[in-house]
Enzyme design. Structure first.
Site, PDB file in Angstrom:
ATOM      1  N   HIS A 153      -0.100  12.213 -28.781  1.00 13.97           N
ATOM      2  CA  HIS A 153      -0.507  10.838 -28.472  1.00 13.97           C
ATOM      3  C   HIS A 153      -1.167  10.174 -29.681  1.00 13.97           C
ATOM      4  CE1 HIS A 153      -0.431  11.205 -23.800  1.00 13.97           C
ATOM      5  NE2 HIS A 153       0.706  10.784 -24.295  1.00 13.97           N
ATOM      6  N   HIS A 204       0.388  17.323 -26.517  1.00 14.62           N
ATOM      7  CA  HIS A 204       0.226  15.906 -26.196  1.00 14.62           C
ATOM      8  C   HIS A 204      -1.058  15.285 -26.748  1.00 14.62           C
ATOM      9  CE1 HIS A 204       3.687  16.644 -23.696  1.00 14.62           C
ATOM     10  NE2 HIS A 204       3.730  15.390 -23.303  1.00 14.62           N
ATOM     11  N   GLU A 215      10.570  18.531 -24.789  1.00 13.99           N
ATOM     12  CA  GLU A 215       9.881  18.801 -23.518  1.00 13.99           C
ATOM     13  C   GLU A 215      10.502  20.017 -22.811  1.00 13.99           C
ATOM     14  OE1 GLU A 215       7.154  17.216 -22.734  1.00 13.99           O
ATOM     15  OE2 GLU A 215       7.270  15.121 -23.380  1.00 13.99           O
ATOM     16  N   GLU A 228      -3.777  17.843 -11.317  1.00 14.85           N
ATOM     17  CA  GLU A 228      -4.209  18.284 -12.639  1.00 14.85           C
ATOM     18  C   GLU A 228      -5.679  18.678 -12.696  1.00 14.85           C
ATOM     19  OE1 GLU A 228      -2.064  16.346 -15.877  1.00 14.85           O
ATOM     20  OE2 GLU A 228      -3.892  16.444 -17.060  1.00 14.85           O
ATOM     21  N   HIS A 268       8.586   9.725 -28.447  1.00 16.27           N
ATOM     22  CA  HIS A 268       7.590  10.501 -27.695  1.00 16.27           C
ATOM     23  C   HIS A 268       7.806  12.020 -27.864  1.00 16.27           C
ATOM     24  CE1 HIS A 268       4.771  11.571 -24.552  1.00 16.27           C
ATOM     25  NE2 HIS A 268       5.712  12.269 -23.948  1.00 16.27           N
ATOM     26  N   LYS A 279       3.571  11.538 -11.327  1.00 17.72           N
ATOM     27  CA  LYS A 279       2.685  10.703 -12.155  1.00 17.72           C
ATOM     28  C   LYS A 279       3.401   9.394 -12.431  1.00 17.72           C
ATOM     29  CE  LYS A 279      -0.143  13.934 -14.786  1.00 17.72           C
ATOM     30  NZ  LYS A 279      -0.492  14.394 -16.159  1.00 17.72           N
ATOM     31  N   ARG A 293       0.817  -1.228   0.000  1.00 19.64           N
ATOM     32  CA  ARG A 293       0.000   0.000   0.000  1.00 19.64           C
ATOM     33  C   ARG A 293       0.842   1.266   0.000  1.00 19.64           C
ATOM     34  NH1 ARG A 293      -3.319  -3.135   3.442  1.00 19.64           N
ATOM     35  NH2 ARG A 293      -5.020  -3.979   2.210  1.00 19.64           N
ATOM     36  N   ARG A 353      -1.958  22.373 -14.292  1.00 18.88           N
ATOM     37  CA  ARG A 353      -1.028  21.299 -14.652  1.00 18.88           C
ATOM     38  C   ARG A 353      -1.325  20.782 -16.062  1.00 18.88           C
ATOM     39  NH1 ARG A 353       1.428  16.247 -11.020  1.00 18.88           N
ATOM     40  NH2 ARG A 353       2.685  15.434 -12.714  1.00 18.88           N
ATOM     41  N   ASN A 369       0.469  19.465 -20.882  1.00 17.37           N
ATOM     42  CA  ASN A 369       0.068  18.572 -21.977  1.00 17.37           C
ATOM     43  C   ASN A 369       0.108  19.267 -23.331  1.00 17.37           C
ATOM     44  OD1 ASN A 369      -0.476  16.383 -20.234  1.00 17.37           O
ATOM     45  ND2 ASN A 369      -2.449  17.290 -19.696  1.00 17.37           N
ATOM     46  N   LYS A 386       8.465  22.931 -13.786  1.00 18.01           N
ATOM     47  CA  LYS A 386       7.548  21.817 -13.501  1.00 18.01           C
ATOM     48  C   LYS A 386       7.176  21.816 -12.013  1.00 18.01           C
ATOM     49  CE  LYS A 386       5.905  17.363 -14.329  1.00 18.01           C
ATOM     50  NZ  LYS A 386       5.984  16.109 -15.060  1.00 18.01           N
TER      51      LYS A 386
HETATM   52  N1  LIG Z   1       5.358  10.441 -15.431  1.00 19.09           N
HETATM   53  C1  LIG Z   1       5.344  11.518 -16.191  1.00 19.09           C
HETATM   54  O1  LIG Z   1       5.006  12.616 -15.752  1.00 19.09           O
HETATM   55  C2  LIG Z   1       5.788  11.386 -17.615  1.00 19.09           C
HETATM   56  C3  LIG Z   1       6.027  12.540 -18.370  1.00 19.09           C
HETATM   57  C4  LIG Z   1       6.502  12.392 -19.676  1.00 19.09           C
HETATM   58  C5  LIG Z   1       6.734  11.129 -20.196  1.00 19.09           C
HETATM   59  N2  LIG Z   1       6.492  10.029 -19.435  1.00 19.09           N
HETATM   60  C6  LIG Z   1       6.754   8.682 -19.935  1.00 19.09           C
HETATM   61  O2  LIG Z   1       8.145   8.566 -20.138  1.00 19.09           O
HETATM   62  C7  LIG Z   1       8.378   7.536 -21.098  1.00 19.09           C
HETATM   63  C8  LIG Z   1       9.446   7.993 -22.058  1.00 19.09           C
HETATM   64  O3  LIG Z   1      10.614   8.238 -21.330  1.00 19.09           O
HETATM   65  P1  LIG Z   1      12.052   8.295 -22.030  1.00 19.09           P
HETATM   66  O4  LIG Z   1      11.981   9.128 -23.247  1.00 19.09           O
HETATM   67  O5  LIG Z   1      13.009   8.614 -20.977  1.00 19.09           O
HETATM   68  O6  LIG Z   1      12.195   6.802 -22.595  1.00 19.09           O
HETATM   69  P2  LIG Z   1      12.913   5.472 -22.067  1.00 19.09           P
HETATM   70  O7  LIG Z   1      12.841   5.339 -20.626  1.00 19.09           O
HETATM   71  O8  LIG Z   1      12.349   4.375 -22.913  1.00 19.09           O
HETATM   72  O9  LIG Z   1      14.433   5.713 -22.502  1.00 19.09           O
HETATM   73  C9  LIG Z   1      14.720   5.873 -23.872  1.00 19.09           C
HETATM   74  C10 LIG Z   1      15.872   4.974 -24.312  1.00 19.09           C
HETATM   75  O10 LIG Z   1      17.086   5.521 -23.836  1.00 19.09           O
HETATM   76  C11 LIG Z   1      17.866   4.508 -23.201  1.00 19.09           C
HETATM   77  N3  LIG Z   1      18.616   5.227 -22.165  1.00 19.09           N
HETATM   78  C12 LIG Z   1      18.124   5.818 -21.062  1.00 19.09           C
HETATM   79  N4  LIG Z   1      19.079   6.510 -20.437  1.00 19.09           N
HETATM   80  C13 LIG Z   1      20.220   6.342 -21.143  1.00 19.09           C
HETATM   81  C14 LIG Z   1      21.539   6.816 -20.986  1.00 19.09           C
HETATM   82  N5  LIG Z   1      21.877   7.666 -20.019  1.00 19.09           N
HETATM   83  N6  LIG Z   1      22.466   6.402 -21.905  1.00 19.09           N
HETATM   84  C15 LIG Z   1      22.119   5.590 -22.921  1.00 19.09           C
HETATM   85  N7  LIG Z   1      20.880   5.137 -23.132  1.00 19.09           N
HETATM   86  C16 LIG Z   1      19.943   5.497 -22.234  1.00 19.09           C
HETATM   87  C17 LIG Z   1      16.876   3.507 -22.707  1.00 19.09           C
HETATM   88  O11 LIG Z   1      17.468   2.229 -22.610  1.00 19.09           O
HETATM   89  C18 LIG Z   1      15.816   3.548 -23.805  1.00 19.09           C
HETATM   90  O12 LIG Z   1      16.184   2.694 -24.856  1.00 19.09           O
HETATM   91  C19 LIG Z   1       7.044   7.255 -21.757  1.00 19.09           C
HETATM   92  O13 LIG Z   1       6.565   6.021 -21.280  1.00 19.09           O
HETATM   93  C20 LIG Z   1       6.160   8.382 -21.274  1.00 19.09           C
HETATM   94  O14 LIG Z   1       4.807   7.996 -21.167  1.00 19.09           O
HETATM   95  C21 LIG Z   1       6.026  10.131 -18.160  1.00 19.09           C
END
Ligand SMILES: NC(=O)c1ccc[n+]([C@@H]2O[C@H](COP(=O)([O-])OP(=O)(O)OC[C@H]3O[C@@H](n4cnc5c(N)ncnc54)[C@H](O)[C@@H]3O)[C@@H](O)[C@H]2O)c1
Length: 376
Positions: free
Chosen positions: A258, A254, A191, A243, A272, A149, A127, A247, A251, A233
């Site tokens: 999406h 987005h 971003e 949100e 993304h 999030k 929990r 907040r 988006n 942020k």
């Molecule tokens: N929680 C939130 O508020 C929020 C906000 C925006 C996006 N997201 C989510 O984030 C995700 C995308 O995140 P991302 O773009 O970081 O993608 P990711 O976590 O898939 O990383 C992208 C790629 O980079 C590689 N990688 C990561 N760090 C590295 C490093 N230092 N050196 C070499 N390779 C590295 C990973 O292995 C992966 O292949 C999506 O699922 C999206 O929905 C969440």
């Protein structure tokens, strides 16, 4: 405008759930020292992206050892596919095998995928247990690691199951970005630009001047931009954690983005951040056509994306982009409110706002034009 990166952490103010976001070089090696005061038990269950673990786990382990923190390592296969129920179950089971207590903390080492998965596991394990974030992509350093999030994807869409669960600490070590592929870096940069487009025209102008150097490896520019983004942020989340209001501005790009990701099957056709960049341009285009935004601002944003290696037109799609498919994706969006679509529109760079009454005919015309351009 001067944007600098002093050593003091950025604070996200949320009463008893407040936390520090450290930004700078050399933070990975200081993890033990910075995490230790926050841990009831001198133990961390580390959840790491497997690519990142191969590159960066050893210095982290040495730092934890040095601070007397024992650690387990769980490797997550790289890629969006790991934000799944199957992976979540496997992770929770691996943690439970170590007989955790409520004060057992998780540490996410990786990009947004590992951060979202680990945060959600922390939210529901026993929990709720504490978790810490070491984001390793530009996207996760400026966006996903901050704000609480968490979640996973379902076959019906992205991030449809999750929870709000704030981390206890975020360490954004800009040195880790040196191993990130160039395309991932540019994708995360979208971003960063978003914060300028939302409400900070001076930051956008600063990025026009410093963005190319930042992407080329300028450490000072990277630290300054990551810190400024985290401040933005933190300010927005502190004012609206769940949100209910502002907040939603985060988006920007987005709703369109999406739809682009869904239509390309969440594949490498569009990352993304690339989808967010295109989605932001579409939102500005829509705003121009609604008579809200000067066309010169749309041109400026497009020019900046082009200068930093971000896409400015939709990629060609087998079978073509279809307007009705966009509308199908829009109706699955989490931001649909009482059946009304939500878009973030702009009166100019740094003047974004939430709109729930976009005329469908003008929206359709924008989509048709973008689809036609991709087919040319
Ligand atoms: N929680 C939130 O508020 C929020 C906000 C925006 C996006 N997201 C989510 O984030 C995700 C995308 O995140 P991302 O773009 O970081 O993608 P990711 O976590 O898939 O990383 C992208 C790629 O980079 C590689 N990688 C990561 N760090 C590295 C490093 N230092 N050196 C070499 N390779 C590295 C990973 O292995 C992966 O292949 C999506 O699922 C999206 O929905 C969440």
């Amino acid at each position: 405008m001067t944007i600098v990166s002093p050593a003091t952490p950025v604070r996200l103010d949320l009463a008893e759930r407040s936390y520090d976001i450290h930004v700078g070089a050399g933070l990975l090696a200081r993890t033990g020292e910075l995490a230790r005061p926050l841990l009831k038990l001198p133990h961390l269950f580390v959840v790491a992206d497997e690519t990142v673990a191969g590159l960066h786990y050893d210095p982290l382990a040495a730092s934890l050892d040095g601070a007397g923190i024992s650690h387990h390592l769980y490797r997550v296969p790289s890629g969006e596919g790991s934000k799944s129920f199957a992976r979540l179950e496997d992770l929770l089971s691996a943690i439970l095998d170590t007989r955790p207590e409520r004060s057992t903390a998780l540490l996410a080492l990786g990009g947004g995928v590992v951060g979202d998965l680990t945060g959600f596991a922390a939210a529901i394990l026993l929990r709720g247990v504490p978790f810490l974030q070491i984001p390793t992509t530009l996207l996760s350093q400026v966006d996903s690691s901050v704000g609480g999030k968490t979640g996973i994807n379902m076959k019906q869409g992205k991030n449809l199951v999750g929870s709000f669960h704030q981390p206890r600490l975020v360490l954004a070590d800009i040195d880790l970005l040196s191993t990130l592929p160039r395309r991932e870096l540019a994708s995360g940069y979208a971003e960063v630009v978003k914060y300028g487009l939302i409400d900070d025209p001076d930051f956008f102008a600063w990025l026009e001047a410093h963005g190319p150097a930042l992407l080329a490896g300028d450490a000072e520019a990277r630290a300054a931009a990551v810190r400024h983004s985290c401040q933005a942020k933190a300010r927005i989340v502190a004012g609206d954690e769940r949100e209910a209001g502002n907040r939603a501005l985060l988006n920007l790009g987005h709703t369109f983005g999406h739809a682009l990701e869904a239509e390309t099957g969440f594949s490498t056709a569009l990352y993304h951040g690339e989808s967010v960049a295109l989605g932001s341009l579409m939102a500005f285009d829509l705003s121009v056509r609604l008579g809200l935004c000067p066309a010169a601002d749309l041109d400026r944003v497009r020019a900046h994306f082009a200068a930093t290696g971000l896409p400015t037109r939709l990629p060609a799609l087998a079978g073509g982009w279809r307007v009705e498919r966009f509308f199908e994706h829009f109706t699955h969006d989490k931001k649909v409110d009482a059946g009304r679509l939500t878009f973030i529109l702009a009166r100019g760079i740094g003047r974004s706002f939430v709109s729930r009454d976009v005329p469908q005919d003008i929206l359709g015309a924008v989509l048709a034009d973008w689809a036609a351009e991709a087919a040319r």
